[in-house]
Design a protein around this motif. Structure first.
Motif, mmCIF file in Angstrom:
data_model
loop_
_atom_site.group_PDB
_atom_site.id
_atom_site.type_symbol
_atom_site.label_atom_id
_atom_site.label_comp_id
_atom_site.label_asym_id
_atom_site.label_seq_id
_atom_site.Cartn_x
_atom_site.Cartn_y
_atom_site.Cartn_z
ATOM 1 N N ASP A 268 0.755 -1.287 0.117
ATOM 2 C CA ASP A 268 0.081 -0.068 0.174
ATOM 3 C C ASP A 268 0.812 1.365 0.177
ATOM 4 O OD1 ASP A 268 -2.197 -1.401 -0.103
ATOM 5 O OD2 ASP A 268 -2.321 -1.501 2.386
ATOM 6 N N ARG A 269 0.177 2.510 -0.414
ATOM 7 C CA ARG A 269 0.964 3.615 -0.671
ATOM 8 C C ARG A 269 0.222 4.645 0.175
ATOM 9 N NH1 ARG A 269 5.547 3.406 -3.418
ATOM 10 N NH2 ARG A 269 5.578 1.605 -5.000
ATOM 11 N N GLY A 270 0.740 5.758 0.806
ATOM 12 C CA GLY A 270 0.084 6.746 1.244
ATOM 13 C C GLY A 270 0.924 8.117 1.271
ATOM 14 N N LYS B 153 3.633 8.563 4.774
ATOM 15 C CA LYS B 153 4.295 7.320 4.816
ATOM 16 C C LYS B 153 5.002 7.325 6.189
ATOM 17 C CE LYS B 153 7.250 4.123 2.105
ATOM 18 N NZ LYS B 153 7.916 3.666 3.597
ATOM 19 N N ASN C 184 5.362 4.111 7.797
ATOM 20 C CA ASN C 184 5.188 2.597 8.178
ATOM 21 C C ASN C 184 6.502 2.027 8.421
ATOM 22 O OD1 ASN C 184 5.917 2.999 5.498
ATOM 23 N ND2 ASN C 184 4.905 1.054 4.739
ATOM 24 N N GLN C 185 7.563 2.549 7.911
ATOM 25 C CA GLN C 185 8.960 1.937 8.262
ATOM 26 C C GLN C 185 10.138 2.702 8.676
ATOM 27 O OE1 GLN C 185 9.189 1.012 3.666
ATOM 28 N NE2 GLN C 185 9.837 -1.065 4.365
ATOM 29 N N LEU D 101 -5.441 4.603 6.015
ATOM 30 C CA LEU D 101 -5.297 4.630 4.637
ATOM 31 C C LEU D 101 -6.188 5.354 3.755
ATOM 32 C CD1 LEU D 101 -2.905 3.109 2.980
ATOM 33 C CD2 LEU D 101 -4.534 1.466 2.391
ATOM 34 N N ASP E 235 -5.053 8.616 3.101
ATOM 35 C CA ASP E 235 -3.724 8.809 2.640
ATOM 36 C C ASP E 235 -2.598 8.760 3.674
ATOM 37 O OD1 ASP E 235 -2.620 8.571 0.131
ATOM 38 O OD2 ASP E 235 -2.719 10.815 -0.193
ATOM 39 N N LEU F 266 -0.263 6.101 5.685
ATOM 40 C CA LEU F 266 0.255 4.696 5.851
ATOM 41 C C LEU F 266 0.815 4.432 7.095
ATOM 42 C CD1 LEU F 266 0.338 1.753 4.191
ATOM 43 C CD2 LEU F 266 2.518 2.740 3.209
ATOM 44 N N ARG G 275 1.905 0.952 10.325
ATOM 45 C CA ARG G 275 2.150 -0.438 10.136
ATOM 46 C C ARG G 275 1.236 -0.985 11.111
ATOM 47 N NH1 ARG G 275 6.933 -3.113 8.847
ATOM 48 N NH2 ARG G 275 6.688 -5.179 8.848
ATOM 49 N N GLU H 276 3.072 16.132 9.197
ATOM 50 C CA GLU H 276 2.700 14.749 9.120
ATOM 51 C C GLU H 276 1.853 14.372 10.644
ATOM 52 O OE1 GLU H 276 5.460 12.874 5.633
ATOM 53 O OE2 GLU H 276 6.211 12.844 7.807
#
Ligand code: PLP
Length: 363
Positions: free
Chosen positions: A23-25, A28, A30-31, A315, A318, A320, A322, A343
């Motif tokens: 998935d993309r947002g 971001k 998530n990482q 999501l 928009d 993302l 985890r 953000e």
């Protein structure tokens, strides 16, 4: 089972593939990457140097200049540093030179999934000590596992992905005193803790520290990691690292990043640490959410709404994140990386919306 799979190790066939939802947002988180992006000055300098170099030639057999720059950056000898194509590669290399069928690996979970995965592929026997109920390391249990299980390798992630807990030097020393095996500390997030176990290597030659350029250093796309150990260990680990593992651009990017770290990246790290503490307070103020204090640039959050649903709702907006609810002990949790101030503000307002819409309704 089809015969073409017969020669694949059974332990590997049983293993669930390590994957990440594609998935993309626009936001971001998530990482656990650096949300501010690679500084422009670093990018421009890397590209300028790239045009001066020979792309048709092999890069250095081992990235010598990066190694020397890292040695002065870490105040350590170059012979005790191995540079990898991401720290993942070095975690794998250390296990490749130490783990065969029947060797023992001690970990503590929930943690970064790669340790279990690589150790399993290599035929290692894994013992996992659960974190304590408060999601911090259970030092007493780890110590007693060292006594009874006698691990060949112990791997501890500090700050731990995903819970953000750390192992303090005095506890790590107790583990090192108790074990005859290697102890690997994954310090992918040490910049956000502003402390490191590195200085213990002088006293304990069986200690290995892993670090990465993928988080605070804002270079995840170029894949650079490094290991710090006594030279004898570094030499042995190097034997399982492929030659030319670091491509030319990654080598140059690592060099420039080290040269400009203090000026360009340290202020961003400071900002992320401040934002982490603000984000924690804002999350705590939302009814239905319980964030966990973290020493990394991320935190897990306990949620009264199912993490899967929070993931989907975010999501849709928009953002993302985890979903870590599949990890042991984390059924009710999701994880967010600390983003830029704007953000983080967007995340908080989205979560307020999600949690006020559903409050009072039966889940
Ligand atoms: C604890 C930990 N170690 C290592 C890595 C991977 O680092 P690299 O990009 O250097 O392979 C990550 C990335 O998520 C991580 O969380």
């Amino acid at each position: 089972l089809a015969s073409h799979l017969d020669k694949i190790k059974e332990s590997v066939r049983k293993l669930r593939a390590y994957s990440l939802k594609p998935d993309r947002g626009a936001i971001k988180i998530n990482q656990n990457e650096n949300p501010f992006g690679t500084p422009e000055r670093i990018k421009r300098e890397v590209l300028a140097r790239m045009t001066q170099r020979s792309w048709e030639r092999y890069p250095d057999f081992i990235p010598t200049v990066v190694r020397e720059k890292l040695a002065s950056f870490c105040d350590w000898t170059p012979e005790g540093i191995v540079v990898g194509n991401g720290s993942n590669e070095l975690i794998q290399s250390l296990l490749m030179v130490s783990i065969t069928e029947g060797r023992r690996v001690l970990i503590s979970e929930p943690t970064f999934a790669l340790y279990r995965q690589v150790a399993t592929v290599l035929g290692g026997e894994i013992k996992s000590i659960p974190l304590k109920e408060d999601l911090t390391y259970d030092i007493d249990e780890l110590l007693s596992a060292v006594e009874t299980f006698r691990p060949d390798v112990t791997i501890i992630c500090s700050p731990n992905n995903p819970t953000g807990c750390v192992i303090e030097d005095q506890d790590l020393s107790r583990l090192l005193d108790a074990t005859t095996g290697l102890v690997a500390i994954d310090e992918a997030y040490y910049e956000f803790r502003q402390a490191s176990a590195k200085s213990l290597i002088a006293r304990y030659p069986n200690l290995v520290v892993f670090r990465t350029f993928s988080k605070a250093m804002a270079l995840a796309g170029l894949r650079v990691g490094y290991l710090i150990a006594v030279p004898e260990i570094a030499t042995e680990v190097s034997k399982s690292v492929l030659p030319y593992n670091l491509n030319l651009m990654s080598q140059i990017a690592a060099e420039v990043t080290l040269e400009m770290y203090t000026e360009e990246l340290l202020p961003l790290v400071d900002m992320i640490i401040k934002e982490r503490d603000l984000l924690y307070e804002s999350l705590k103020a939302i009814t239905g959410l319980e964030p966990l204090k973290s020493s990394g640039n991320f935190m897990v959050v306990r949620s009264s709404i199912s993490p899967k649903r929070v993931y989907d709702e975010l999501l849709n907006r928009d953002i993302l994140i985890r979903d870590v609810s599949g990890y042991p002990m984390l059924q009710d949790y999701f994880r967010v990386s600390v983003g830029t101030p704007s953000e983080n503000a967007s995340l908080i307002s989205a979560l307020k919306e999600i949690f006020s819409e559903t409050s009072g309704r039966i889940q």
